[in-house]
Design a protein around this motif. Structure first.
Motif, PDB file in Angstrom:
ATOM      1  N   GLU A   1     -11.674 -12.159  47.191  1.00  0.00           N
ATOM      2  CA  GLU A   1     -10.736 -11.601  48.171  1.00  0.00           C
ATOM      3  C   GLU A   1     -10.648 -10.078  48.118  1.00  0.00           C
ATOM      4  N   MET A   2     -11.380  -9.467  47.226  1.00  0.00           N
ATOM      5  CA  MET A   2     -11.298  -8.010  47.080  1.00  0.00           C
ATOM      6  C   MET A   2     -12.058  -7.265  48.164  1.00  0.00           C
ATOM      7  N   LYS A   3     -13.006  -7.910  48.809  1.00  0.00           N
ATOM      8  CA  LYS A   3     -13.772  -7.310  49.904  1.00  0.00           C
ATOM      9  C   LYS A   3     -14.429  -5.996  49.480  1.00  0.00           C
TER      10      LYS A   3
ATOM     11  N   ALA B   1       1.315  -5.257  39.365  1.00  0.00           N
ATOM     12  CA  ALA B   1       0.351  -4.782  40.363  1.00  0.00           C
ATOM     13  C   ALA B   1       0.752  -3.416  40.899  1.00  0.00           C
ATOM     14  N   ARG B   2       2.040  -3.209  41.053  1.00  0.00           N
ATOM     15  CA  ARG B   2       2.519  -1.909  41.539  1.00  0.00           C
ATOM     16  C   ARG B   2       2.212  -0.803  40.526  1.00  0.00           C
ATOM     17  N   VAL B   3       2.395  -1.085  39.245  1.00  0.00           N
ATOM     18  CA  VAL B   3       2.027  -0.108  38.208  1.00  0.00           C
ATOM     19  C   VAL B   3       0.535   0.161  38.333  1.00  0.00           C
ATOM     20  N   GLY B   4      -0.272  -0.906  38.359  1.00  0.00           N
ATOM     21  CA  GLY B   4      -1.677  -0.823  38.714  1.00  0.00           C
ATOM     22  C   GLY B   4      -2.605  -0.036  37.815  1.00  0.00           C
TER      23      GLY B   4
ATOM     24  N   GLU C   1      -3.302  -6.776  31.447  1.00  0.00           N
ATOM     25  CA  GLU C   1      -2.253  -7.790  31.281  1.00  0.00           C
ATOM     26  C   GLU C   1      -2.409  -8.896  32.320  1.00  0.00           C
ATOM     27  N   LEU C   2      -2.675  -8.511  33.563  1.00  0.00           N
ATOM     28  CA  LEU C   2      -2.882  -9.519  34.608  1.00  0.00           C
ATOM     29  C   LEU C   2      -4.079 -10.401  34.270  1.00  0.00           C
ATOM     30  N   ILE C   3      -5.135  -9.799  33.768  1.00  0.00           N
ATOM     31  CA  ILE C   3      -6.317 -10.567  33.363  1.00  0.00           C
ATOM     32  C   ILE C   3      -5.964 -11.525  32.227  1.00  0.00           C
TER      33      ILE C   3
ATOM     34  N   ALA D   1      -2.389 -10.979  42.394  1.00  0.00           N
ATOM     35  CA  ALA D   1      -2.110  -9.566  42.087  1.00  0.00           C
ATOM     36  C   ALA D   1      -3.416  -8.804  41.876  1.00  0.00           C
ATOM     37  N   LEU D   2      -4.363  -9.409  41.188  1.00  0.00           N
ATOM     38  CA  LEU D   2      -5.658  -8.763  40.978  1.00  0.00           C
ATOM     39  C   LEU D   2      -6.376  -8.553  42.308  1.00  0.00           C
ATOM     40  N   GLN D   3      -6.277  -9.521  43.197  1.00  0.00           N
ATOM     41  CA  GLN D   3      -6.878  -9.377  44.527  1.00  0.00           C
ATOM     42  C   GLN D   3      -6.289  -8.172  45.250  1.00  0.00           C
ATOM     43  N   LEU D   4      -4.978  -8.013  45.150  1.00  0.00           N
ATOM     44  CA  LEU D   4      -4.312  -6.889  45.813  1.00  0.00           C
ATOM     45  C   LEU D   4      -4.755  -5.545  45.248  1.00  0.00           C
TER      46      LEU D   4
END
Length: 170
Positions: A104-106, A42-45, A52-54, A71-74
């Motif tokens: 949660e992404m708002k 998530a930090r790399v983003g 990869e997160l998906i 992590a995706l939400q963040l």
């Protein structure tokens, strides 16, 4: 988590080694290490990290899947379009995971996206979650759509979700 592992993760973040972080998250049995690897992704983003997160949404390991959702939400807007595209997946469980990340992404686009999901969704479990999501971002004008969903799915849980959402929106 061992100091060497923490140093390796820190190095992989600085080098944007998404594949290395991904392999670490998939292979580690220590939850602290998995958390650190997912947080590092998530930090790399970047787009590769989001992809990869998906990809973790399809794994059997519920802990890893849930960490990826968080992590995706963040990542919010950086991941929104890619996660939204997952709502076209064939498997309902994967659409549910995508909705869990999106809700949660708002993001300002969320309401329109959820409305679209409710217009086309064929699975009652996905529809129920979308109803719940709409209850958080919708308005009173969405009640008509919610009632249409309840008519389309004669499932008691969908009816319950629609009734709860309607009370919240009216």
């Amino acid at each position: 988590m061992e100091k060497d592992l923490f140093s390796a993760i820190k190095r992989m973040v600085s080098e944007k080694d998404v594949k290395g972080l991904s392999m670490l998250a998939l292979s580690e049995t220590d939850r602290a290490a998995v958390d650190a690897a997912i947080t590092a992704l998530a930090r790399v983003g970047n787009d590769e990290a989001v992809d990869e997160l998906i990809s973790f949404l399809s794994v059997e390991d519920a802990y890893l899947r849930n960490e990826a959702i968080e992590a995706l939400q963040l990542l919010g807007a950086r991941a929104f379009d890619r996660v939204a595209a997952l709502l076209k997946w064939e498997k309902p469980d994967l659409r549910i995971f995508a909705l869990n990340a999106l809700k949660e992404m708002k993001d300002l686009r969320l309401r329109g996206l959820i409305r679209h999901v409710l217009e086309v969704e064929t699975d009652p479990n996905v529809a129920s979650l979308a109803v719940e999501c709409l209850s958080e971002v919708g308005s009173g004008e969405d009640v008509v759509l919610l009632e249409a969903v309840a008519r389309r799915f004669p499932d008691p849980y969908v009816r319950f979700a629609v009734d709860a959402a309607r009370r919240r929106l009216e």
